[in-house]
Design a protein around this motif. Structure first.
Motif, PDB file in Angstrom:
ATOM      1  N   SER A   1      42.582  29.638  41.234  1.00  0.00           N
ATOM      2  CA  SER A   1      42.305  28.821  42.529  1.00  0.00           C
ATOM      3  C   SER A   1      42.760  29.865  43.644  1.00  0.00           C
ATOM      4  N   VAL A   2      43.143  30.928  43.757  1.00  0.00           N
ATOM      5  CA  VAL A   2      43.753  31.597  44.778  1.00  0.00           C
ATOM      6  C   VAL A   2      42.481  31.260  45.986  1.00  0.00           C
ATOM      7  N   ARG A   3      43.709  31.627  46.726  1.00  0.00           N
ATOM      8  CA  ARG A   3      43.491  31.344  48.327  1.00  0.00           C
ATOM      9  C   ARG A   3      42.919  32.180  48.607  1.00  0.00           C
ATOM     10  N   ARG A   4      42.960  33.544  48.722  1.00  0.00           N
ATOM     11  CA  ARG A   4      42.376  35.019  48.737  1.00  0.00           C
ATOM     12  C   ARG A   4      42.107  35.696  48.058  1.00  0.00           C
ATOM     13  N   VAL A   5      41.116  36.683  47.809  1.00  0.00           N
ATOM     14  CA  VAL A   5      41.200  37.678  46.883  1.00  0.00           C
ATOM     15  C   VAL A   5      40.994  39.068  48.326  1.00  0.00           C
ATOM     16  N   VAL A   6      41.550  40.296  48.145  1.00  0.00           N
ATOM     17  CA  VAL A   6      41.458  41.313  49.121  1.00  0.00           C
ATOM     18  C   VAL A   6      41.590  42.620  47.611  1.00  0.00           C
ATOM     19  N   GLY A   7      40.523  43.182  48.078  1.00  0.00           N
ATOM     20  CA  GLY A   7      40.302  44.446  47.392  1.00  0.00           C
ATOM     21  C   GLY A   7      39.884  45.854  48.123  1.00  0.00           C
ATOM     22  N   ILE A   8      41.211  46.764  48.349  1.00  0.00           N
ATOM     23  CA  ILE A   8      41.378  48.119  48.343  1.00  0.00           C
ATOM     24  C   ILE A   8      41.100  49.106  47.943  1.00  0.00           C
ATOM     25  N   GLU A   9      39.547  49.833  48.918  1.00  0.00           N
ATOM     26  CA  GLU A   9      39.117  50.628  47.861  1.00  0.00           C
ATOM     27  C   GLU A   9      39.011  51.855  49.141  1.00  0.00           C
ATOM     28  N   ILE A  10      39.618  53.787  48.402  1.00  0.00           N
ATOM     29  CA  ILE A  10      39.256  54.716  48.972  1.00  0.00           C
ATOM     30  C   ILE A  10      38.212  55.407  49.202  1.00  0.00           C
ATOM     31  N   ASN A  11      37.064  55.277  48.264  1.00  0.00           N
ATOM     32  CA  ASN A  11      35.957  55.909  48.011  1.00  0.00           C
ATOM     33  C   ASN A  11      35.203  54.985  49.128  1.00  0.00           C
ATOM     34  N   ARG A  12      33.995  55.298  49.923  1.00  0.00           N
ATOM     35  CA  ARG A  12      33.365  54.827  50.495  1.00  0.00           C
ATOM     36  C   ARG A  12      31.680  54.765  49.873  1.00  0.00           C
ATOM     37  N   CYS A  13      31.483  55.648  48.763  1.00  0.00           N
ATOM     38  CA  CYS A  13      30.408  54.808  47.984  1.00  0.00           C
ATOM     39  C   CYS A  13      30.965  53.633  46.921  1.00  0.00           C
ATOM     40  N   ARG A  14      31.666  53.581  46.413  1.00  0.00           N
ATOM     41  CA  ARG A  14      32.009  52.467  45.704  1.00  0.00           C
ATOM     42  C   ARG A  14      32.238  51.221  46.447  1.00  0.00           C
ATOM     43  N   SER A  15      33.411  51.763  47.779  1.00  0.00           N
ATOM     44  CA  SER A  15      33.452  50.525  48.672  1.00  0.00           C
ATOM     45  C   SER A  15      32.224  49.885  49.392  1.00  0.00           C
ATOM     46  N   ASN A  16      31.043  51.068  49.241  1.00  0.00           N
ATOM     47  CA  ASN A  16      30.015  50.390  50.062  1.00  0.00           C
ATOM     48  C   ASN A  16      29.006  49.443  48.855  1.00  0.00           C
ATOM     49  N   SER A  17      29.264  50.225  47.225  1.00  0.00           N
ATOM     50  CA  SER A  17      28.561  49.561  46.388  1.00  0.00           C
ATOM     51  C   SER A  17      28.805  48.146  46.032  1.00  0.00           C
ATOM     52  N   ALA A  18      30.608  48.240  46.124  1.00  0.00           N
ATOM     53  CA  ALA A  18      31.246  46.350  46.250  1.00  0.00           C
ATOM     54  C   ALA A  18      30.835  45.486  47.277  1.00  0.00           C
ATOM     55  N   ARG A  19      30.505  45.611  48.380  1.00  0.00           N
ATOM     56  CA  ARG A  19      30.148  44.679  49.534  1.00  0.00           C
ATOM     57  C   ARG A  19      28.621  44.415  49.671  1.00  0.00           C
ATOM     58  N   SER A  20      27.827  45.713  48.806  1.00  0.00           N
ATOM     59  CA  SER A  20      26.786  45.265  48.180  1.00  0.00           C
ATOM     60  C   SER A  20      26.409  44.600  47.086  1.00  0.00           C
ATOM     61  N   GLN A  21      26.931  44.156  46.508  1.00  0.00           N
ATOM     62  CA  GLN A  21      26.947  43.523  44.775  1.00  0.00           C
ATOM     63  C   GLN A  21      27.182  42.300  45.019  1.00  0.00           C
ATOM     64  N   HIS A  22      28.848  42.076  45.880  1.00  0.00           N
ATOM     65  CA  HIS A  22      29.426  41.125  45.864  1.00  0.00           C
ATOM     66  C   HIS A  22      29.096  40.044  47.214  1.00  0.00           C
ATOM     67  N   ALA A  23      28.388  40.687  48.035  1.00  0.00           N
ATOM     68  CA  ALA A  23      27.589  39.934  48.861  1.00  0.00           C
ATOM     69  C   ALA A  23      27.906  38.130  49.174  1.00  0.00           C
ATOM     70  N   PRO A  24      27.519  37.887  48.493  1.00  0.00           N
ATOM     71  CA  PRO A  24      27.974  36.581  48.402  1.00  0.00           C
ATOM     72  C   PRO A  24      29.365  35.734  48.406  1.00  0.00           C
ATOM     73  N   LEU A  25      30.065  36.859  47.412  1.00  0.00           N
ATOM     74  CA  LEU A  25      31.004  36.125  48.209  1.00  0.00           C
ATOM     75  C   LEU A  25      32.289  36.458  49.379  1.00  0.00           C
ATOM     76  N   LEU A  26      31.532  37.248  49.864  1.00  0.00           N
ATOM     77  CA  LEU A  26      32.491  37.509  51.156  1.00  0.00           C
ATOM     78  C   LEU A  26      32.871  36.794  51.978  1.00  0.00           C
ATOM     79  N   THR A  27      32.047  35.578  52.213  1.00  0.00           N
ATOM     80  CA  THR A  27      32.161  34.593  52.762  1.00  0.00           C
ATOM     81  C   THR A  27      33.550  32.891  52.397  1.00  0.00           C
ATOM     82  N   ASP A  28      33.222  33.559  51.054  1.00  0.00           N
ATOM     83  CA  ASP A  28      34.081  32.529  50.885  1.00  0.00           C
ATOM     84  C   ASP A  28      35.399  33.087  49.628  1.00  0.00           C
ATOM     85  N   GLY A  29      36.875  33.877  50.102  1.00  0.00           N
ATOM     86  CA  GLY A  29      37.609  34.038  50.702  1.00  0.00           C
ATOM     87  C   GLY A  29      37.905  35.105  49.293  1.00  0.00           C
ATOM     88  N   LEU A  30      36.668  35.894  49.467  1.00  0.00           N
ATOM     89  CA  LEU A  30      36.940  37.050  49.279  1.00  0.00           C
ATOM     90  C   LEU A  30      36.522  38.204  49.902  1.00  0.00           C
TER      91      LEU A  30
END
Length: 260
Positions: free
Chosen positions: A77-106
């Motif tokens: 039930s956390v208020r917010r979760v933030v992931g920080i990733e320095i590698n562009r490929c992995r970061s872009n892939s993460a945002r693509s995969q988890h797009a439904p959650l990016l407007t819901d506290g992630l």
């Protein structure tokens, strides 16, 4: 209706295959993800001092493909979760995969955590498998006053190579406990938990006697911490030998250690 745990596992399971295109070329001793079972065990590791609730802000430092960040967002039930990733490929892939959650506290951010910091974090998770002591200290030097707990994950060999008691002492954190967690690059990986607060960082304000007593306590705790890490390494070696002898992992129980 699915419970929070079932929902989290179903969500992650439906997205694993797609992310392989980015991760397959980066597997090895430095890159990997906590398994779904390991994520559950990480939550087991959290003591009352580290309980995740509606006021918590959880940062995954080096979030990779975003699995743990998404899991924590769905499972707690956390208020917010933030992931920080320095590698562009992995970061872009993460945002693509988890797009439904990016407007819901992630939030999944590309960048260097040592530069960006994590200014509102109450909890941080990091896997300094190949960071080295200097980088780990640099990242932890950005800790905010709101930080209550740190989860540190990696192979026993990698963690034992770092002077963890000293680093955590400088970051005003105290080692508390450990649990065998397991990752997809090392089934014998271990998670450490550290709480905010460290008697060794206090200043002497009440005279020489009190300062001497505090110094002795610090030295004792440092010896216990090093012994504890050596015990982790020994336990992992024993588990690995047992696993190799039986053809499978025989290590499922939590590691038992004296609190530090």
């Amino acid at each position: 209706m699915l419970g929070s745990g079932e929902r989290a596992h179903a969500y992650l399971g439906s997205r694993v295959a797609e992310a392989e295109k980015c991760s397959s070329s980066m597997r090895g001793e430095c890159y990997g993800e906590v398994t779904g079972h390991g994520m559950e065990r990480l939550l087991q590791l959290l003591s009352p001092q580290c309980h995740l609730d509606h006021s918590s802000v959880f940062y995954d430092i080096g979030s990779g493909l975003g699995w743990l960040a998404a899991f924590v967002r769905l499972r707690t039930s956390v208020r917010r979760v933030v992931g920080i990733e320095i590698n562009r490929c992995r970061s872009n892939s993460a945002r693509s995969q988890h797009a439904p959650l990016l407007t819901d506290g992630l939030a999944l951010v590309e960048g260097d955590a040592a530069q960006l910091g994590f200014p509102d974090a109450t909890h941080i998770y990091l896997a300094p498998q190949c960071w080295g002591q200097e980088l780990l200290e640099r990242v932890l030097s950005r800790r905010p006053s709101s930080l209550r707990c740190a989860l540190i994950f990696g192979s026993a060999d990698a963690l034992a190579a770092i002077d963890m008691p000293l680093i955590l002492q400088r970051a005003n954190l105290s080692l508390a406990s450990a649990l065998h967690v397991g990752g997809n690059w090392d089934e014998f990986a271990v998670a450490l938990v550290a709480h905010r607060g460290d008697a060794c960082t206090g200043r002497a304000t009440a005279g020489r006697a009190q300062w001497d007593q505090a110094s002795r306590m610090c030295a004792l705790r440092a010896r216990r911490a090093r012994k504890w890490l050596a015990t982790i390494a020994s336990a992992v070696d024993e588990a690995r030998a047992t696993s190799e002898g039986t053809g499978g992992s025989a290590w499922h129980a939590p590691l038992q250690f004296e609190s530090i």
